[in-house]
Design a protein around this motif. Sequence first.
Motif, PDB file in Angstrom:
ATOM      1  N   THR A  73       1.107  -1.524   0.141  1.00  0.00           N
ATOM      2  CA  THR A  73      -0.427  -0.194  -0.147  1.00  0.00           C
ATOM      3  C   THR A  73       0.720   1.334  -0.326  1.00  0.00           C
ATOM      4  O   THR A  73       1.721   1.470   1.110  1.00  0.00           O
ATOM      5  CB  THR A  73      -0.901   0.107   1.652  1.00  0.00           C
ATOM      6  OG1 THR A  73       0.247  -0.210   2.098  1.00  0.00           O
ATOM      7  CG2 THR A  73      -1.975  -0.982   1.267  1.00  0.00           C
ATOM      8  N   GLU A  75       1.269   5.526   0.034  1.00  0.00           N
ATOM      9  CA  GLU A  75       0.782   6.865   0.042  1.00  0.00           C
ATOM     10  C   GLU A  75       1.656   7.716  -0.283  1.00  0.00           C
ATOM     11  O   GLU A  75       2.466   7.327  -0.019  1.00  0.00           O
ATOM     12  CB  GLU A  75       0.108   7.005   1.937  1.00  0.00           C
ATOM     13  CG  GLU A  75      -0.179   8.459   2.139  1.00  0.00           C
ATOM     14  CD  GLU A  75      -0.161   8.252   3.450  1.00  0.00           C
ATOM     15  OE1 GLU A  75      -1.032  10.107   3.866  1.00  0.00           O
ATOM     16  OE2 GLU A  75       0.106   7.781   4.868  1.00  0.00           O
ATOM     17  N   HIS A  79      -1.410  15.051  -2.758  1.00  0.00           N
ATOM     18  CA  HIS A  79      -2.330  14.486  -3.495  1.00  0.00           C
ATOM     19  C   HIS A  79      -2.795  15.891  -4.818  1.00  0.00           C
ATOM     20  O   HIS A  79      -4.407  16.326  -4.961  1.00  0.00           O
ATOM     21  CB  HIS A  79      -3.205  14.330  -2.432  1.00  0.00           C
ATOM     22  CG  HIS A  79      -3.174  13.253  -1.861  1.00  0.00           C
ATOM     23  ND1 HIS A  79      -3.032  12.836  -0.658  1.00  0.00           N
ATOM     24  CD2 HIS A  79      -3.337  11.555  -2.320  1.00  0.00           C
ATOM     25  CE1 HIS A  79      -2.602  12.214  -0.012  1.00  0.00           C
ATOM     26  NE2 HIS A  79      -2.815  11.319  -0.822  1.00  0.00           N
ATOM     27  N   GLY A 105      -9.535   5.786   0.245  1.00  0.00           N
ATOM     28  CA  GLY A 105      -9.750   4.501   1.778  1.00  0.00           C
ATOM     29  C   GLY A 105      -8.069   5.660   2.147  1.00  0.00           C
ATOM     30  O   GLY A 105      -7.833   6.479   1.982  1.00  0.00           O
ATOM     31  N   GLY A 106      -7.762   4.834   2.771  1.00  0.00           N
ATOM     32  CA  GLY A 106      -6.081   5.156   3.631  1.00  0.00           C
ATOM     33  C   GLY A 106      -5.163   5.507   2.900  1.00  0.00           C
ATOM     34  O   GLY A 106      -3.963   6.253   3.319  1.00  0.00           O
ATOM     35  N   PHE A 107      -5.145   4.728   1.923  1.00  0.00           N
ATOM     36  CA  PHE A 107      -3.771   4.766   0.785  1.00  0.00           C
ATOM     37  C   PHE A 107      -4.086   5.046  -0.142  1.00  0.00           C
ATOM     38  O   PHE A 107      -5.212   5.154  -0.481  1.00  0.00           O
ATOM     39  CB  PHE A 107      -3.787   3.311   1.300  1.00  0.00           C
ATOM     40  CG  PHE A 107      -3.000   3.512   2.183  1.00  0.00           C
ATOM     41  CD1 PHE A 107      -1.273   3.462   2.739  1.00  0.00           C
ATOM     42  CD2 PHE A 107      -3.466   2.014   2.610  1.00  0.00           C
ATOM     43  CE1 PHE A 107      -1.264   3.147   4.128  1.00  0.00           C
ATOM     44  CE2 PHE A 107      -3.306   1.274   4.597  1.00  0.00           C
ATOM     45  CZ  PHE A 107      -1.628   1.964   4.883  1.00  0.00           C
ATOM     46  N   ASP A 108      -3.483   5.596  -1.403  1.00  0.00           N
ATOM     47  CA  ASP A 108      -3.771   6.108  -2.840  1.00  0.00           C
ATOM     48  C   ASP A 108      -3.653   5.080  -3.980  1.00  0.00           C
ATOM     49  O   ASP A 108      -4.490   4.792  -4.494  1.00  0.00           O
ATOM     50  CB  ASP A 108      -2.652   7.024  -3.004  1.00  0.00           C
ATOM     51  CG  ASP A 108      -2.755   8.412  -1.926  1.00  0.00           C
ATOM     52  OD1 ASP A 108      -3.665   9.033  -2.031  1.00  0.00           O
ATOM     53  OD2 ASP A 108      -1.643   9.030  -1.422  1.00  0.00           O
ATOM     54  N   ARG A 137       5.252   6.909   2.654  1.00  0.00           N
ATOM     55  CA  ARG A 137       4.640   6.777   3.068  1.00  0.00           C
ATOM     56  C   ARG A 137       4.422   4.524   2.887  1.00  0.00           C
ATOM     57  O   ARG A 137       3.581   4.804   1.214  1.00  0.00           O
ATOM     58  CB  ARG A 137       3.793   6.257   4.559  1.00  0.00           C
ATOM     59  CG  ARG A 137       3.566   5.862   5.553  1.00  0.00           C
ATOM     60  CD  ARG A 137       2.795   5.921   6.655  1.00  0.00           C
ATOM     61  NE  ARG A 137       1.579   6.505   6.754  1.00  0.00           N
ATOM     62  CZ  ARG A 137       1.205   7.102   7.382  1.00  0.00           C
ATOM     63  NH1 ARG A 137       1.638   6.744   8.364  1.00  0.00           N
ATOM     64  NH2 ARG A 137      -0.094   8.613   7.255  1.00  0.00           N
TER      65      ARG A 137
END
Length: 166
Positions: A73, A75, A79, A105-108, A137
């Motif tokens: 995953t 990030e 953005h 969600g929480g990741f890209d 991350r």
Amino acid sequence: MSEHALDDRDIAILSILAREGRISKTELSRRVNLSATPCWQRLKKLEAAGLITGYHADIALTKLGPHVVVFVTIELENHRAENFQTFERTILRYEEVTACWAIGGGFDYLLQVTTRDIGRYQDLIDAMLDARIGLKRYFSYIVTKAVKSGGAPPFDLLVNGAPSKG
């Protein structure tokens, strides 16, 4: 060909090809209960409409030699549209990244990495960090066993809303 233009035979063709990409045209036409020419014409229309994007073989990597599959995953630091574009352009260059999905969600992004060993995986991550592609991350998930993969999509459910018969 819109999603509403598919009939039961089109769905059957797609379903069979998703599981058996090397099926002969003769056997395909028999299985969908069409003569060869109309079956071939439907197949060509499905390809022309972009519903069939390619054919491939599933390879038993364990028979080729040692390897590791890692899901990662990602990030990004920023953005903005250009940050996503830079990351996506760059990720295409890494041969070991065998799949990449933009996710909500929480990741890209979610990456699938296939490489020889953990050391090579770390080399890849180091190269991505050195490339300054905005990676903030990452989290690595090592595949220990494939339970299910490469399954055909549930065409009846996707097209008609009914569960597939199978």
